[in-house]
Design a protein around this motif. Structure first.
Motif, PDB file in Angstrom:
ATOM      1  N   PRO A  43     -26.652  73.270   5.599  1.00 42.76           N
ATOM      2  CA  PRO A  43     -25.467  72.566   6.100  1.00 42.76           C
ATOM      3  C   PRO A  43     -24.127  73.233   5.773  1.00 42.76           C
ATOM      4  O   PRO A  43     -23.100  72.870   6.341  1.00 42.76           O
ATOM      5  CB  PRO A  43     -25.555  71.208   5.399  1.00 42.76           C
ATOM      6  CG  PRO A  43     -26.341  71.468   4.161  1.00 42.76           C
ATOM      7  CD  PRO A  43     -27.282  72.590   4.459  1.00 42.76           C
ATOM      8  N   VAL A  44     -24.149  74.209   4.840  1.00 41.18           N
ATOM      9  CA  VAL A  44     -22.867  74.847   4.465  1.00 41.18           C
ATOM     10  C   VAL A  44     -23.052  76.363   4.514  1.00 41.18           C
ATOM     11  O   VAL A  44     -23.962  76.897   3.889  1.00 41.18           O
ATOM     12  CB  VAL A  44     -22.446  74.430   3.037  1.00 41.18           C
ATOM     13  CG1 VAL A  44     -21.048  74.954   2.718  1.00 41.18           C
ATOM     14  CG2 VAL A  44     -22.483  72.920   2.872  1.00 41.18           C
ATOM     15  N   SER A  70     -21.546  70.936   7.721  1.00 43.21           N
ATOM     16  CA  SER A  70     -22.244  70.253   8.818  1.00 43.21           C
ATOM     17  C   SER A  70     -22.679  68.843   8.431  1.00 43.21           C
ATOM     18  O   SER A  70     -22.886  68.562   7.248  1.00 43.21           O
ATOM     19  CB  SER A  70     -23.503  71.031   9.202  1.00 43.21           C
ATOM     20  OG  SER A  70     -23.237  72.398   9.273  1.00 43.21           O
ATOM     21  N   GLY A  71     -22.826  68.010   9.459  1.00 41.53           N
ATOM     22  CA  GLY A  71     -23.410  66.674   9.271  1.00 41.53           C
ATOM     23  C   GLY A  71     -22.367  65.612   8.958  1.00 41.53           C
ATOM     24  O   GLY A  71     -21.287  65.917   8.450  1.00 41.53           O
ATOM     25  N   PRO A  72     -22.703  64.353   9.274  1.00 43.30           N
ATOM     26  CA  PRO A  72     -21.728  63.264   9.123  1.00 43.30           C
ATOM     27  C   PRO A  72     -21.278  63.026   7.676  1.00 43.30           C
ATOM     28  O   PRO A  72     -20.111  62.726   7.451  1.00 43.30           O
ATOM     29  CB  PRO A  72     -22.466  62.040   9.667  1.00 43.30           C
ATOM     30  CG  PRO A  72     -23.899  62.419   9.731  1.00 43.30           C
ATOM     31  CD  PRO A  72     -23.970  63.892   9.855  1.00 43.30           C
ATOM     32  N   ASP A  73     -22.187  63.197   6.712  1.00 41.43           N
ATOM     33  CA  ASP A  73     -21.793  62.912   5.325  1.00 41.43           C
ATOM     34  C   ASP A  73     -20.762  63.919   4.836  1.00 41.43           C
ATOM     35  O   ASP A  73     -19.759  63.553   4.209  1.00 41.43           O
ATOM     36  CB  ASP A  73     -23.020  62.926   4.402  1.00 41.43           C
ATOM     37  CG  ASP A  73     -23.969  61.784   4.752  1.00 41.43           C
ATOM     38  OD1 ASP A  73     -23.505  60.832   5.422  1.00 41.43           O
ATOM     39  OD2 ASP A  73     -25.159  61.866   4.403  1.00 41.43           O
ATOM     40  N   LEU A  74     -21.007  65.187   5.137  1.00 41.28           N
ATOM     41  CA  LEU A  74     -20.033  66.197   4.705  1.00 41.28           C
ATOM     42  C   LEU A  74     -18.737  66.081   5.501  1.00 41.28           C
ATOM     43  O   LEU A  74     -17.659  66.370   4.989  1.00 41.28           O
ATOM     44  CB  LEU A  74     -20.621  67.602   4.823  1.00 41.28           C
ATOM     45  CG  LEU A  74     -21.674  67.964   3.765  1.00 41.28           C
ATOM     46  CD1 LEU A  74     -22.224  69.356   4.008  1.00 41.28           C
ATOM     47  CD2 LEU A  74     -21.105  67.869   2.353  1.00 41.28           C
ATOM     48  N   ALA A  75     -18.844  65.630   6.768  1.00 42.25           N
ATOM     49  CA  ALA A  75     -17.625  65.442   7.575  1.00 42.25           C
ATOM     50  C   ALA A  75     -16.742  64.377   6.915  1.00 42.25           C
ATOM     51  O   ALA A  75     -15.531  64.528   6.782  1.00 42.25           O
ATOM     52  CB  ALA A  75     -17.986  65.031   8.995  1.00 42.25           C
ATOM     53  N   ARG A  76     -17.387  63.306   6.472  1.00 46.90           N
ATOM     54  CA  ARG A  76     -16.626  62.233   5.805  1.00 46.90           C
ATOM     55  C   ARG A  76     -15.981  62.769   4.526  1.00 46.90           C
ATOM     56  O   ARG A  76     -14.791  62.563   4.272  1.00 46.90           O
ATOM     57  CB  ARG A  76     -17.564  61.064   5.468  1.00 46.90           C
ATOM     58  CG  ARG A  76     -16.858  59.876   4.802  1.00 46.90           C
ATOM     59  CD  ARG A  76     -17.862  58.816   4.406  1.00 46.90           C
ATOM     60  NE  ARG A  76     -18.661  58.370   5.542  1.00 46.90           N
ATOM     61  CZ  ARG A  76     -18.244  57.510   6.452  1.00 46.90           C
ATOM     62  NH1 ARG A  76     -17.043  56.988   6.354  1.00 46.90           N
ATOM     63  NH2 ARG A  76     -19.018  57.157   7.449  1.00 46.90           N
ATOM     64  N   GLU A  77     -16.786  63.502   3.744  1.00 50.21           N
ATOM     65  CA  GLU A  77     -16.282  64.059   2.492  1.00 50.21           C
ATOM     66  C   GLU A  77     -15.090  64.978   2.764  1.00 50.21           C
ATOM     67  O   GLU A  77     -14.090  64.959   2.049  1.00 50.21           O
ATOM     68  CB  GLU A  77     -17.421  64.866   1.869  1.00 50.21           C
ATOM     69  CG  GLU A  77     -17.382  64.893   0.360  1.00 50.21           C
ATOM     70  CD  GLU A  77     -18.597  65.634  -0.179  1.00 50.21           C
ATOM     71  OE1 GLU A  77     -19.722  65.346   0.265  1.00 50.21           O
ATOM     72  OE2 GLU A  77     -18.406  66.511  -1.028  1.00 50.21           O
ATOM     73  N   SER A  89     -20.460  67.456  -2.739  1.00 50.29           N
ATOM     74  CA  SER A  89     -21.448  66.575  -3.375  1.00 50.29           C
ATOM     75  C   SER A  89     -22.848  67.210  -3.391  1.00 50.29           C
ATOM     76  O   SER A  89     -23.675  66.862  -4.215  1.00 50.29           O
ATOM     77  CB  SER A  89     -21.489  65.233  -2.650  1.00 50.29           C
ATOM     78  OG  SER A  89     -21.835  65.465  -1.303  1.00 50.29           O
ATOM     79  N   ASN A  90     -23.089  68.170  -2.481  1.00 47.99           N
ATOM     80  CA  ASN A  90     -24.412  68.809  -2.492  1.00 47.99           C
ATOM     81  C   ASN A  90     -24.418  70.086  -3.339  1.00 47.99           C
ATOM     82  O   ASN A  90     -25.343  70.887  -3.259  1.00 47.99           O
ATOM     83  CB  ASN A  90     -24.877  69.106  -1.063  1.00 47.99           C
ATOM     84  CG  ASN A  90     -23.914  70.011  -0.338  1.00 47.99           C
ATOM     85  OD1 ASN A  90     -22.919  70.456  -0.918  1.00 47.99           O
ATOM     86  ND2 ASN A  90     -24.175  70.295   0.914  1.00 47.99           N
ATOM     87  N   ILE A 112     -15.240  71.934  10.260  1.00 47.35           N
ATOM     88  CA  ILE A 112     -16.405  71.076  10.488  1.00 47.35           C
ATOM     89  C   ILE A 112     -17.234  71.638  11.626  1.00 47.35           C
ATOM     90  O   ILE A 112     -16.679  72.086  12.635  1.00 47.35           O
ATOM     91  CB  ILE A 112     -15.959  69.651  10.864  1.00 47.35           C
ATOM     92  CG1 ILE A 112     -15.241  69.026   9.684  1.00 47.35           C
ATOM     93  CG2 ILE A 112     -17.142  68.786  11.257  1.00 47.35           C
ATOM     94  CD1 ILE A 112     -14.946  67.576   9.872  1.00 47.35           C
ATOM     95  N   ASN A 113     -18.538  71.559  11.465  1.00 46.37           N
ATOM     96  CA  ASN A 113     -19.456  71.920  12.533  1.00 46.37           C
ATOM     97  C   ASN A 113     -19.612  70.690  13.446  1.00 46.37           C
ATOM     98  O   ASN A 113     -20.351  69.765  13.144  1.00 46.37           O
ATOM     99  CB  ASN A 113     -20.795  72.310  11.898  1.00 46.37           C
ATOM    100  CG  ASN A 113     -21.897  72.494  12.910  1.00 46.37           C
ATOM    101  OD1 ASN A 113     -21.700  72.311  14.104  1.00 46.37           O
ATOM    102  ND2 ASN A 113     -23.074  72.853  12.417  1.00 46.37           N
TER     103      ASN A 113
END
Ligand code: HEM
Length: 535
Positions: free
Chosen positions: A86-87, A101-108, A420-421, A433-434
């Motif tokens: 994702p990164v 990438s992805g909704p969680d990282l987009a929010r972060e 967070s990851n 953002i992807n």
């Protein structure tokens, strides 16, 4: 343990014991200190949990990923996600970019105040000094004044602005596209920017000022003038320094501010006079300019030039974006013409119903003199009517989603960050953002996310202005576009007017349809449009 040794030293009355214990204590304390320092440094850098971001391998002979990305942005992003997770880092547009990438990282990404959109723009264009040369107050980094101006003086009044927005759009449309029979417009953006520019000029400055040709011209021209001033190509350190110096002393925007000041001054003076004469009976105009004057001290404005400088910042943030998306929307009407009958049906039905309601209300109020005026369908094109057009709303949201640039909204890391990851982003890195991973994912968008499905959002409670990790075209969080409500009203009104005037809109070169639908923002037009009026 350390505590016990210290107790021993203090309680011991034997000098020898002290001699033995001091080095022991010192040694243990040093070890503990060292341990704490080392643990602390590990913790502060998240050394134990953090990961270095992989960089996507370049093709043999390539120095950037631009060509691969441009060939097929979706396929490239998907390949990177699959191979690197994702990164990952890529070299795009002369920059090393970290893509998340992805909704969680987009929010972060959006909720992290140490990732800044404005800092990224400043790094890429050197624009902060330029922007500060337009205003005399509110020059603090991260200030939210123009955001608040839209939030307070535009969004709550969208319904009040719609009649003048529609009137101005119609007038511009009539003057630029009279009765047509497959009339070719090579660059539809030129027409749309006048339509949007004139509508926004009335919202920001009121009809009397906003309808003046030189004001409309400033609304249309200032963003391209800004783009010319900052130029294309790499912004290395020396070029940025040169630009900053240049902007501070010779802003190309000075002439535009003068246009606004000259047009606004007599109107402001007259408004003040009328207010003084009429007292409590004075009906305040509802444009943004009036809101700024009424809150002059609250926003620390200095003088009328400063007020107009802030208005110009608003124009830079709004007109170009809304025009670009407005022009792009026409390509969706052309490409998916089989759905336009459904839109026309909905528009006609709602407008007739709205016209009846307005007439009934006028008659009920005993205001029958007003009733005959509500004959033109566009008179009924109110905010209330637009709210009822659920298919139109879905069409607009779907077009905004479908167009997405596959990586977007570059922000700058203001300090070293750990996601967070566990991935570490160094200070100064540009992060984007992807959008493929949010706008084109079945889990977020429903079936066939790679297809344009105009009614995808009907009955889903997701209006065209509703932001979230599944819809990032207006950003998200505290700094999400405050103009998205009026922007989506403008886009929908534009579609209504176009469909009610033209029976057909076609692409000049249909083989370029894909490129036109996915056109990058502000990129040159890939193919023209042919307009045919209703008979
Ligand atoms: C389709 C048209 C538009 C699009 C796609 C768009 C998109 C955006 C985006 C992506 C941002 C950055 C959000 C972020 O940092 O997360 C933004 C900021 C902004 N937009 Fe829009 N915008 C549009 C139209 C407008 C209009 C019509 C207005 C004004 C009436 C407006 C006013 C602003 C302002 C003032 C900001 C800066 C917000 C801040 O600094 O906090 N935009 N817009």
């Amino acid at each position: 343990m350390l505590f016990n040794l210290l107790v021993n030293i203090q309680s011991s009355d034997q000098p020898g014991a002290i001699k033995v214990n001091v080095p022991l204590v010192a040694f243990t304390a040093s070890l503990a200190y060292l341990a704490i320092k080392v643990a602390g440094s590990y913790c502060s850098q998240n050394w134990l949990t953090s990961l270095d971001i992989p960089t996507v391998a370049l093709k043999t002979g390539a120095t950037t990923h631009d060509q691969e990305y441009r060939q097929d942005p979706q396929a490239f992003m998907l390949k990177c996600e699959r191979e690197y997770g994702p990164v990952y880092n890529v070299y795009l547009m002369n920059q090393l970019l970290t893509i998340v990438s992805g909704p969680d990282l987009a929010r972060e990404f959006y909720l992290n105040k140490d990732l800044s959109f404005a800092d990224a723009l400043d790094k890429i264009t050197g624009m902060r000094t330029y922007i500060y040369s337009l205003t005399k107050s509110n020059q603090v980094v991260d200030n939210m004044v123009i955001h608040w101006l839209v939030r307070d003086f535009v969004t709550p009044k969208v319904h009040l602005f719609m009649p003048s927005v529609v009137r101005n759009m119609e007038e511009q449309l009539d003057s630029q596209l009279e009765h047509c029979d497959r009339k070719l417009i090579k660059e539809p953006i030129r027409i749309i920017e006048k339509i949007v520019g004139s509508a926004m000029a009335c919202v920001f400055m009121g009809e009397e000022i906003g309808r003046q040709p030189q004001v409309i011209d400033t609304f249309v021209r200032c963003a391209p003038d800004f783009a010319t001033a900052i130029g294309h190509g790499t912004k290395d350190f020396w070029r940025l320094l040169y630009l900053k110096f240049k902007y501070a002393y010779t802003s190309p925007m000075t002439k535009h501010i003068k246009v606004l000041v000259d047009a606004a001054t007599p109107v402001i003076l007259r408004r003040r006079k009328e207010e003084a004469e009429q007292g409590a009976a004075y009906v305040r105009p509802h444009d943004v300019l009036q809101g700024m004057l009424d809150n002059f001290d609250k926003y620390n404005f200095v003088d009328i030039e400063d007020v107009c400088g802030h208005l110009l910042l608003l124009v830079l943030a709004s007109v170009n974006n809304a025009s670009d998306f407005g022009a792009n929307m026409l390509y969706y009407l052309a490409q998916y013409h089989e759905h336009t009958d459904k839109l026309r049906e909905e528009i006609q039905e709602v407008l007739s119903e709205e016209a009846r309601e307005i007439e009934d209300l006028a008659i009920k109020d005993g205001n029958t003199a007003d009733a005959p005026k509500i004959i033109k369908p566009s008179d009924a094109l109110t905010a209330n009517a637009l709210k009822k057009m659920v298919h139109l709303d879905s069409f607009v949201r779907e077009a905004l989603r479908y167009r997405s640039e596959m990586h977007s909204f570059t922000h700058l890391a203001r300090k070293d960050l750990t996601l967070s990851n566990g991935f570490r982003i160094p200070k100064g890195r540009l992060v984007a953002i992807n959008l493929r991973s949010t706008h084109m994912e079945e889990a977020l968008q429903g079936p066939d996310p790679m297809e344009f499905r105009p009614w995808r959002f009907v009955g889903k409670g997701k209006s065209a202005s509703k932001v979230g990790t599944d819809f990032l075209q207006f950003g998200m969080g505290k700094r999400a576009c405050p103009g998205r409500f009026i922007a989506t009203h403008d886009l929908k009104a534009l579609v209504c007017l176009m469909l009610s005037r033209f029976s057909k809109i076609e692409m000049e070169d249909p083989s370029k349809a894909d490129a036109a639908l996915h056109a990058r923002q502000h990129a040159p037009t890939v193919t023209g449009l042919l307009f045919t009026s209703h008979h």
